[in-house]
Design an enzyme around this catalytic site. Structure first.
Site, PDB file in Angstrom:
ATOM      1  N   VAL A   1      10.559   2.761 -11.560  1.00 21.80           N
ATOM      2  CA  VAL A   1      10.200   4.852 -11.385  1.00 21.80           C
ATOM      3  C   VAL A   1      10.446   6.022 -10.701  1.00 21.80           C
ATOM      4  CG1 VAL A   1       7.954   5.675 -11.446  1.00 21.80           C
ATOM      5  CG2 VAL A   1       7.565   3.390 -12.551  1.00 21.80           C
TER       6      VAL A   1
ATOM      7  N   GLY B   1       0.464  -1.597   0.050  1.00 23.24           N
ATOM      8  CA  GLY B   1      -0.180   0.305   0.083  1.00 23.24           C
ATOM      9  C   GLY B   1       0.897   1.421   0.426  1.00 23.24           C
ATOM     10  N   TYR B   2      -0.359   2.424   0.041  1.00 25.53           N
ATOM     11  CA  TYR B   2       0.785   3.790   0.033  1.00 25.53           C
ATOM     12  C   TYR B   2       1.269   4.161  -1.120  1.00 25.53           C
ATOM     13  CZ  TYR B   2       1.473   8.569   2.205  1.00 25.53           C
ATOM     14  OH  TYR B   2       1.697   9.209   2.891  1.00 25.53           O
TER      15      TYR B   2
ATOM     16  N   SER C   1       9.483   5.019  -4.298  1.00 26.48           N
ATOM     17  CA  SER C   1       9.288   3.863  -2.888  1.00 26.48           C
ATOM     18  C   SER C   1       8.605   4.235  -1.551  1.00 26.48           C
ATOM     19  CB  SER C   1      10.792   4.402  -2.153  1.00 26.48           C
ATOM     20  OG  SER C   1      11.068   3.396  -0.760  1.00 26.48           O
TER      21      SER C   1
ATOM     22  N   HIS D   1       4.455   1.461  -8.375  1.00 28.68           N
ATOM     23  CA  HIS D   1       2.796   0.697  -7.813  1.00 28.68           C
ATOM     24  C   HIS D   1       1.840   1.266  -8.880  1.00 28.68           C
ATOM     25  CE1 HIS D   1       3.276   1.379  -3.591  1.00 28.68           C
ATOM     26  NE2 HIS D   1       3.673  -0.635  -3.781  1.00 28.68           N
TER      27      HIS D   1
ATOM     28  N   ASP E   1      13.475  -3.579  -5.842  1.00 29.34           N
ATOM     29  CA  ASP E   1      13.491  -4.797  -4.603  1.00 29.34           C
ATOM     30  C   ASP E   1      14.269  -6.003  -6.404  1.00 29.34           C
ATOM     31  OD1 ASP E   1      12.113  -3.499  -2.550  1.00 29.34           O
ATOM     32  OD2 ASP E   1      10.437  -3.652  -3.878  1.00 29.34           O
TER      33      ASP E   1
HETATM   34  O1  PAF Z   1       7.240  -5.058  -2.933  1.00 29.04           O
HETATM   35  C1  PAF Z   1       6.490  -5.594  -1.287  1.00 29.04           C
HETATM   36  O2  PAF Z   1       5.585  -4.431  -1.338  1.00 29.04           O
HETATM   37  C2  PAF Z   1       6.282  -6.703  -0.343  1.00 29.04           C
HETATM   38  O3  PAF Z   1       7.125  -7.115   0.196  1.00 29.04           O
HETATM   39  C3  PAF Z   1       6.033  -7.262  -0.677  1.00 29.04           C
HETATM   40  C4  PAF Z   1       6.010  -8.135  -2.178  1.00 29.04           C
HETATM   41  C5  PAF Z   1       3.969  -7.002  -0.991  1.00 29.04           C
HETATM   42  C6  PAF Z   1       5.716  -8.795  -0.045  1.00 29.04           C
HETATM   43  O4  PAF Z   1       4.930  -8.225   0.842  1.00 29.04           O
END
Ligand code: PAF
Length: 265
Positions: free
Chosen positions: A155, A10-11, A164, A16, A129
């Site tokens: 991004v 989230g956030y 992030s 995302h 990540d």
């Molecule tokens: O990258 C993330 O936001 C988290 O590590 C994930 C992949 C949703 C697992 O909790």
């Protein structure tokens, strides 16, 4: 029917949303999970203060064309008596795994649960990540999961800082210093473009830049590794990335860059 899952904590930020947009265009149904997974946080980490804005996230997910926004409670994912842990030890040992013991066990465990619940055709993750992506790819292959794991490009904010949720912790002054994280990586890539092929010398150049522009105790690691194995590289070959982690104020920031992109081979 082709379905895609974007697992998140989230956030939402533009990173995302780019994963969701890509998933939307490459599958008929888009599922997004929003779960701040307690098992991937260490005892002294930011689980209790992790940024959250459910109303905004719900609106953004809807605007991006999300069909199902899954927001489980911890007991839905880890019901009473839950005791199975998924571990990918070889890939989890170094880099963030060394600084955050148990982190990748928490990630691999929750992602395998989410994939089993949603059974998507695709699951989409950000390349910021990179170690997480390598762990998840290995886990999915080893468990013969039917889901295709897709990594999508980082991004960045205008100054280069990788998007992030934890950037929310940065003050304006910290945010402007944080752009050195990206600049150090660009410097490493430029050295490769200029013909340097010794991984240790690339690491040294990035570290020197960080030491000049950040304080020593802010630097966690600078490492040139292979993007699939996450093992230290000696020579720069296709697939070599520079991966870094720094701590600025309350934010632990990670970033990475493919070193051979645009390099003369
Ligand atoms: O990258 C993330 O936001 C988290 O590590 C994930 C992949 C949703 C697992 O909790």
């Amino acid at each position: 029917m082709r379905t895609a899952l974007v697992p998140t904590m989230g956030y939402f930020h533009a990173g995302h949303l780019s994963l969701m947009q890509w998933a939307r265009e490459n599958a008929e149904k888009l599922y997004v999970s929003l779960f701040i997974n307690p098992k991937q946080f260490g005892p002294s980490e930011d689980l209790d203060s992790y940024p959250s804005d459910i109303d905004r996230d719900t609106r953004l997910a809807r605007e991006t064309g999300c069909d199902v926004l899954f927001m489980p409670e911890p007991q839905d994912i880890y019901p009473e008596g839950h005791s199975t842990v998924v571990d990918v030890p070889e890939l989890s040992r170094h880099l963030c795994g060394a600084s955050r013991p148990g982190h990748f066990k928490g990630v691999a465990t929750v992602v395998s649960v989410l994939l089993n619940l949603a059974l998507p055709s695709l699951a989409v993750f950000g390349e910021k990540d990179r170690q997480q992506l390598a762990v998840i790819r290995r886990m999915a292959a080893d468990l013969h999961l039917p889901t295709e794991i897709v990594g999508r490009p980082i991004v960045r904010e205008p100054g280069g800082l990788a998007m992030s949720s934890r950037n929310a912790y940065l003050s304006p002054e910290e945010r402007s210093r944080a752009s050195h994280v990206y600049r150090g990586l660009v410097l490493g890539r430029e050295k490769v473009r200029a013909g340097e092929d010794d991984a240790a010398r690339i690491e040294e150049a990035i570290l020197k830049y960080y030491r000049e522009n950040l304080s020593r105790d802010e630097i966690d690691y600078v490492s040139v590794v292979d993007e699939k194995t996450m093992q230290p590289a000696e020579k720069i070959k296709p697939g070599a990335i520079a991966a870094v982690a720094v701590r600025i104020g309350k934010a632990r920031l990670i970033d990475n860059m493919t070193l051979t992109e645009g390099a003369v081979s």
